[in-house]
Each structure stands twice: as C-alpha cells, then as structure tokens.
Scaffold this motif. Structure first.
Motif, PDB file in Angstrom:
ATOM      1  N   ALA A   1       0.842  -1.208   0.000  1.00 11.91           N
ATOM      2  CA  ALA A   1       0.000   0.000   0.000  1.00 11.91           C
ATOM      3  C   ALA A   1       0.874   1.255   0.000  1.00 11.91           C
ATOM      4  O   ALA A   1       0.607   2.209  -0.729  1.00 11.91           O
ATOM      5  CB  ALA A   1      -0.924  -0.003   1.223  1.00 11.91           C
TER       6      ALA A   1
ATOM      7  N   ILE B   1       1.008   4.261  -2.780  1.00 14.31           N
ATOM      8  CA  ILE B   1       0.764   5.664  -2.414  1.00 14.31           C
ATOM      9  C   ILE B   1       1.930   6.542  -2.876  1.00 14.31           C
ATOM     10  O   ILE B   1       1.732   7.628  -3.421  1.00 14.31           O
ATOM     11  CB  ILE B   1       0.558   5.799  -0.887  1.00 14.31           C
ATOM     12  CG1 ILE B   1      -0.769   5.153  -0.465  1.00 14.31           C
ATOM     13  CG2 ILE B   1       0.604   7.260  -0.451  1.00 14.31           C
ATOM     14  CD1 ILE B   1      -0.917   4.942   1.041  1.00 14.31           C
TER      15      ILE B   1
ATOM     16  N   PRO C   1      -4.136   1.374   9.717  1.00 12.45           N
ATOM     17  CA  PRO C   1      -4.226   2.197   8.511  1.00 12.45           C
ATOM     18  C   PRO C   1      -2.876   2.816   8.135  1.00 12.45           C
ATOM     19  O   PRO C   1      -1.956   2.836   8.951  1.00 12.45           O
ATOM     20  CB  PRO C   1      -5.207   3.301   8.917  1.00 12.45           C
ATOM     21  CG  PRO C   1      -5.122   3.378  10.400  1.00 12.45           C
ATOM     22  CD  PRO C   1      -4.697   2.031  10.911  1.00 12.45           C
TER      23      PRO C   1
ATOM     24  N   TYR D   1      -1.579   6.427   7.198  1.00 10.92           N
ATOM     25  CA  TYR D   1      -1.958   7.845   7.148  1.00 10.92           C
ATOM     26  C   TYR D   1      -0.952   8.597   6.290  1.00 10.92           C
ATOM     27  O   TYR D   1       0.256   8.377   6.415  1.00 10.92           O
ATOM     28  CB  TYR D   1      -1.938   8.452   8.549  1.00 10.92           C
ATOM     29  CG  TYR D   1      -3.169   8.143   9.367  1.00 10.92           C
ATOM     30  CD1 TYR D   1      -4.392   8.736   9.062  1.00 10.92           C
ATOM     31  CD2 TYR D   1      -3.114   7.260  10.440  1.00 10.92           C
ATOM     32  CE1 TYR D   1      -5.530   8.460   9.812  1.00 10.92           C
ATOM     33  CE2 TYR D   1      -4.251   6.975  11.196  1.00 10.92           C
ATOM     34  CZ  TYR D   1      -5.450   7.579  10.874  1.00 10.92           C
ATOM     35  OH  TYR D   1      -6.562   7.312  11.618  1.00 10.92           O
TER      36      TYR D   1
ATOM     37  N   SER E   1      -4.947  12.080   5.056  1.00 10.33           N
ATOM     38  CA  SER E   1      -5.841  11.072   4.480  1.00 10.33           C
ATOM     39  C   SER E   1      -5.531   9.711   5.078  1.00 10.33           C
ATOM     40  O   SER E   1      -4.382   9.416   5.429  1.00 10.33           O
ATOM     41  CB  SER E   1      -5.733  11.046   2.953  1.00 10.33           C
ATOM     42  OG  SER E   1      -4.410  10.782   2.567  1.00 10.33           O
ATOM     43  N   ARG E   2      -6.568   8.896   5.228  1.00  9.90           N
ATOM     44  CA  ARG E   2      -6.424   7.575   5.831  1.00  9.90           C
ATOM     45  C   ARG E   2      -6.665   6.508   4.765  1.00  9.90           C
ATOM     46  O   ARG E   2      -7.641   6.572   4.026  1.00  9.90           O
ATOM     47  CB  ARG E   2      -7.448   7.427   6.963  1.00  9.90           C
ATOM     48  CG  ARG E   2      -7.477   6.016   7.543  1.00  9.90           C
ATOM     49  CD  ARG E   2      -8.472   5.888   8.691  1.00  9.90           C
ATOM     50  NE  ARG E   2      -8.589   4.457   9.029  1.00  9.90           N
ATOM     51  CZ  ARG E   2      -8.825   3.974  10.236  1.00  9.90           C
ATOM     52  NH1 ARG E   2      -9.023   4.786  11.242  1.00  9.90           N
ATOM     53  NH2 ARG E   2      -8.901   2.676  10.442  1.00  9.90           N
ATOM     54  N   HIS E   3      -5.750   5.557   4.663  1.00 15.04           N
ATOM     55  CA  HIS E   3      -5.878   4.446   3.706  1.00 15.04           C
ATOM     56  C   HIS E   3      -5.900   3.158   4.521  1.00 15.04           C
ATOM     57  O   HIS E   3      -5.015   2.947   5.350  1.00 15.04           O
ATOM     58  CB  HIS E   3      -4.691   4.411   2.746  1.00 15.04           C
ATOM     59  CG  HIS E   3      -4.452   5.722   2.054  1.00 15.04           C
ATOM     60  ND1 HIS E   3      -4.721   5.931   0.730  1.00 15.04           N
ATOM     61  CD2 HIS E   3      -3.984   6.912   2.522  1.00 15.04           C
ATOM     62  CE1 HIS E   3      -4.435   7.184   0.403  1.00 15.04           C
ATOM     63  NE2 HIS E   3      -3.978   7.797   1.471  1.00 15.04           N
ATOM     64  N   ASP E   4      -6.895   2.324   4.286  1.00 16.05           N
ATOM     65  CA  ASP E   4      -6.945   1.044   4.998  1.00 16.05           C
ATOM     66  C   ASP E   4      -6.621  -0.082   4.033  1.00 16.05           C
ATOM     67  O   ASP E   4      -7.458  -0.451   3.212  1.00 16.05           O
ATOM     68  CB  ASP E   4      -8.321   0.848   5.649  1.00 16.05           C
ATOM     69  CG  ASP E   4      -8.436   1.660   6.935  1.00 16.05           C
ATOM     70  OD1 ASP E   4      -8.870   2.830   6.870  1.00 16.05           O
ATOM     71  OD2 ASP E   4      -8.056   1.138   7.998  1.00 16.05           O
ATOM     72  N   PRO E   5      -5.392  -0.617   4.093  1.00 23.71           N
ATOM     73  CA  PRO E   5      -5.025  -1.695   3.177  1.00 23.71           C
ATOM     74  C   PRO E   5      -5.945  -2.898   3.365  1.00 23.71           C
ATOM     75  O   PRO E   5      -6.437  -3.126   4.475  1.00 23.71           O
ATOM     76  CB  PRO E   5      -3.598  -2.058   3.584  1.00 23.71           C
ATOM     77  CG  PRO E   5      -3.099  -0.914   4.397  1.00 23.71           C
ATOM     78  CD  PRO E   5      -4.299  -0.286   5.022  1.00 23.71           C
TER      79      PRO E   5
END
Ligand SMILES: [Zn+2]
Length: 293
Positions: free
Chosen positions: A91, A95, A287, A289, A258-262
């Motif tokens: 992830a 990004i 997550p 961030y 921003s938050r990304h949840d793999p």
C-alpha cells in the motif's frame, strides 16, 4: 555518511568527523559510533539506550518479533503478524509511486527492513532507531549492505530527528509513533525536516475508535513486555491510538490528512472479527496515514 543530510540532534547544525565519531560544527557537540552505528542522541536522551536494551531483550522473545535469521526476507515471512506488514508495504509503495530519487527518513526503523524495501524501489533512505540490537534493531541492518540496496543509519530518538531542516522528501513512522508519550513531538520534527511539499506517512500503528479497547490492548502488550524483562520508557509510553486523536495531532502541522486502509485479506478479516467477538473488544486497525501541508 552523508554529512549534508544528517545533523546534530542538539543544535541541528552540520556534522563533521571527529575521533572515530562525529562532532557538530556550531556547538561542538560530540557523538560516538558503536559497532559502525553513529549514536545521534542529545545528552538527556542517552538514558533511552538502556530502556532500548531491556525492550529489545523482551521483544526478541515475543511471538510478534521477526523470526530469527529472516532479516533479508522481511516483511515476506510466514507469520500472521508479518503478513499484514507486507500488505502495508505494498500500500505504501502504491501511495508513494515512482521513487524519482526521493529521500526518505525511516523513523523507528527496527531492523531497517522498510528502508531496504524502499531502497530496492529506488528511494534514498536514512534509517534510525533507538534499538541497536543485532537481531531486532539496527544492528541487524548490516545484512542489507551486501544486497546492492544499502542505506544510511544511525541510533536516534523519535523525539529528536538528527537531520537538517528541509532535507527530506518523505518521512515514515512505521510501527513506531505509538511508543511516544506525545506523538506531536515527532510530528513537529517531521514538519521541520520535510521539504514544503514533503509527506509524513504513519503506518503499522495500532488504531482504534473505542478508547477502552485501545487501553486494554496496550496494557496487554505492556504486561507481556514486562513479563519478558522489558522496562523503561519504551514500555511505559506504549499506547494504542484513538483514530480521531491521532488525526487531530497530525493536523497540528499537516492540515491535509488522508487515511488508507489496506486490504489485509479475507482470512485476516474473518479471524479478527471472531477474535473481537470472543474478547469483547474492538481490535486494532492498521491504517496508512498520509499527512501533507
Ligand atoms: Zn550541536
């Protein structure tokens, strides 16, 4: 050593070689090297080295620790704990996109596995950790020097980053920020060392919505570390985050968060959901961030 990038942790001025170690140009603050690792700590942070030793001894015995001799394979090892880390790495790479020569501060690098993987992807990495241990700390990173993807490293504290202001394109706190009593100290350091367009990435830190669950999970971990002989600030200050609080702390210096949840896979989701029912608590999420100015 790239002495244009590393800096004195006390006064942030440039460093020069001095008696087998280093000394800063402006304040004359001396720093020794041990086993090839410079120790860039302020005088008042040196006590942390003892805590780091005690912590490493306990961590080494824990089920979550990297399997012995696996440093070159990390994070791709058969372990329920490391599998999500491999997915987080994927992830992160998505990004970040192509490296384009960008420079990364890897803060709380452990064995340095993330710096190794990012170097492999073309990034220039500077790894620091307070733990110098040969198995679970930066001492283990020597193995990467022979891979063709080496990176620079030094012992340092998360609360004082030994880099020149504006010297980094990317700062990563990988499973490290939750060892600090006040993450805002590290977030302010990220803001200092990053360029105006730079990003801070926070990943593999345990994050909850429910405070009671966060406190219970952290206290279970601390009990385990103390039972294994761990003591001092690395154990005492350990915590699990409340998402809203961590996000607010990031925004103090980086307004765009921003938050990304793999996707950790169906197996992970199902086993976590069941465990959460059995334990009657919210289990941590991990997550990624991304924080920008
Ligand atoms: Zn200095």
């Amino acid at each position: 050593m790239d002495l244009e990038t590393w800096a004195c942790p006390t006064c942030f001025s440039r460093l020069g070689p001095h008696e087998g170690g280093f000394r800063c140009v402006d304040g004359g603050h001396p720093f020794a090297s041990r086993d090839g690792l410079p120790i860039f700590l302020r005088r008042e942070d040196e006590a942390l080295l003892l805590d780091a030793k005690a912590y490493a001894a306990a961590w080494k015995r824990d089920v979550l620790a990297p399997p012995k001799g696996s440093v070159l394979e990390l994070p791709f090892v058969a372990s329920p704990y490391w599998r999500p880390k491999a997915r987080s790495l994927q992830a992160l790479l998505e990004i970040l996109g192509p490296a384009r020569g960008r420079i990364v501060a890897d803060m709380g690098a452990g064995t340095g596995w993330l710096s190794y993987r990012l170097s492999e992807a073309g990034f220039r990495c500077y790894a620091t950790d307070i733990v110098a241990d040969e198995d679970v700390g930066l001492g283990a990173a020597r193995a990467y020097d022979r891979t063709g993807h080496p990176f620079e490293r030094a012992v340092a504290s998360l609360s004082r980053w030994p880099f020149r202001a504006g010297s980094m394109d990317i700062a990563v706190c990988n499973a490290s920020l939750h060892y600090l009593a006040d993450p805002r100290v590290a977030i302010a350091e990220a803001a200092r060392v990053l360029t105006a367009a730079g990003s801070l990435l926070v990943m593999n830190d345990p994050v909850h919505s429910d405070r009671r669950s966060a406190e219970r999970a952290s206290s279970d971990f601390k009990d385990r570390m103390r039972a294994g002989g761990g003591s001092g600030r690395l154990v005492d200050e350990h915590r699990h985050f409340i998402a809203a609080e961590l996000e607010a702390d990031l925004r103090t210096k980086f307004p765009k968060v921003s938050r990304h949840d793999p996707d950790f896979g169906a197996g992970f989701r199902v086993s976590r959901a069941l465990k959460s029912i059995v334990l009657r608590m919210e289990l941590a999420s991990f997550p990624v961030y991304v924080a920008r100015r």
